[in-house]
Design a protein around this motif. Structure first.
Motif, mmCIF file in Angstrom:
data_model
loop_
_atom_site.group_PDB
_atom_site.id
_atom_site.type_symbol
_atom_site.label_atom_id
_atom_site.label_comp_id
_atom_site.label_asym_id
_atom_site.label_seq_id
_atom_site.Cartn_x
_atom_site.Cartn_y
_atom_site.Cartn_z
ATOM 1 N N ARG A 207 3.871 -17.615 54.879
ATOM 2 C CA ARG A 207 2.956 -18.555 54.238
ATOM 3 C C ARG A 207 2.200 -17.890 53.093
ATOM 4 O O ARG A 207 2.069 -18.455 52.003
ATOM 5 C CB ARG A 207 1.961 -19.108 55.257
ATOM 6 N N LEU B 272 -1.950 -22.382 51.578
ATOM 7 C CA LEU B 272 -1.024 -21.433 52.212
ATOM 8 C C LEU B 272 -1.588 -20.021 52.172
ATOM 9 O O LEU B 272 -1.470 -19.261 53.139
ATOM 10 C CB LEU B 272 0.342 -21.483 51.517
ATOM 11 N N ASP C 155 2.321 -17.169 62.378
ATOM 12 C CA ASP C 155 2.854 -17.272 61.025
ATOM 13 C C ASP C 155 4.311 -16.846 60.945
ATOM 14 O O ASP C 155 4.875 -16.703 59.883
ATOM 15 C CB ASP C 155 2.018 -16.420 60.065
#
Length: 276
Positions: free
Chosen positions: A10, A257, A274
């Motif tokens: 991300r 993000l 993540d």
């Protein structure tokens, strides 16, 4: 270093998108060395032509040039207003958390006063009072954005104030300002950094909304102004509003993000959330 994108996809994706937006902003004066307000061709040229790859608006202005120059305004206002809000929030929150007592009560009541006012309406009021300009927009967004920072910093300072290394510095005669800014603040920065990345996104959205309502700086092209200018001709020139709206969406997505990725990086306990 090679494992960074794999471990934090991300954050890597957000940084890549934001870097692309920043690159567009940096090359805008060179690729489009003319004013985005200039009428360059016939009105309502659809996207896809060689001369106007993103088309033209109702007045024949180049949409690609407007989006590129608008990136400068959005990033500038988002970054500067966040820095100003950080300065105010860290100052108030750090003072309240370190001193405590009546000072803490007074600062928190002052902070709550700002939080009781609808933020966007307050920003509209401030910009309308001081007349629309880049400076007034930055000040307005900063003034409605600092309370969350103040609360986070206060909570971190109150927790860290009881730690042994802070008490040791106090016993050694280190000044209160040095303890606050050289000892406490660096240890309180991780949640502040995450919140700051999200604040930049909110600032870009706020500026776009103000420009959409006609409260933007008339001397600067912005994405919000483009969306507002194209809403009345959406049926015959959808790209006039959709393309700058897409630019806002992509930039805000990138910043969110980054915020989520930084939260994982700065809090190892969340590292598994993540993973792809």
């Amino acid at each position: 270093m090679m494992r960074f994108p794999v471990r934090y996809p991300r954050l890597a994706a957000g940084l890549a998108i934001l870097a692309a937006v920043m690159l567009v902003a940096m090359v805008a004066p060179f690729v489009f060395p003319f004013s985005p307000w200039d009428m360059r061709g016939a009105p309502f040229i659809p996207p896809g032509s060689v001369e106007f790859p993103l088309g033209t608006d109702a007045l024949g202005r180049d949409i690609a040039a407007a989006i590129a120059h608008g990136a400068v305004v959005s990033l500038l206002i988002g970054a500067v207003s966040t820095v100003v809000a950080l300065g105010i929030g860290i100052g108030f929150g750090g003072t309240a958390g370190y001193v405590g007592g009546h000072v803490d009560d007074a600062v928190m009541r002052f902070t709550e006063f700002f939080q009781t006012i609808p933020t966007f309406l307050f920003a509209i009021l401030l910009v309308a009072i001081f007349s629309p300009s880049i400076i007034s927009i930055i000040v307005a967004i900063a003034l409605v954005s600092w309370p969350p920072i103040a609360r986070v910093v206060r909570a971190e300072f109150m927790t860290l104030r009881q730690r042994e290394f802070v008490q040791a510095a106090d016993v050694l005669g280190v000044s209160h300002l040095r303890i606050m800014f050289q000892t406490l603040l660096p240890n309180a920065l991780p949640p502040v950094i995450v919140l700051a990345s999200l604040m930049v996104a909110n600032a870009i959205l706020a500026e776009s909304a103000l420009s959409f309502l006609g409260l933007g700086d008339a001397n600067w092209m912005s994405w919000g102004f483009m969306v507002g200018a194209g809403r009345s001709v959406i049926r015959i020139g959808w790209w006039i509003s959709v393309l700058p709206g897409l630019a806002i969406f992509i930039t805000v997505l990138a910043l969110n993000l980054i915020g989520e990725g930084l939260q994982v990086v700065l809090n190892p306990r969340l590292a598994g959330s993540d993973r792809p």
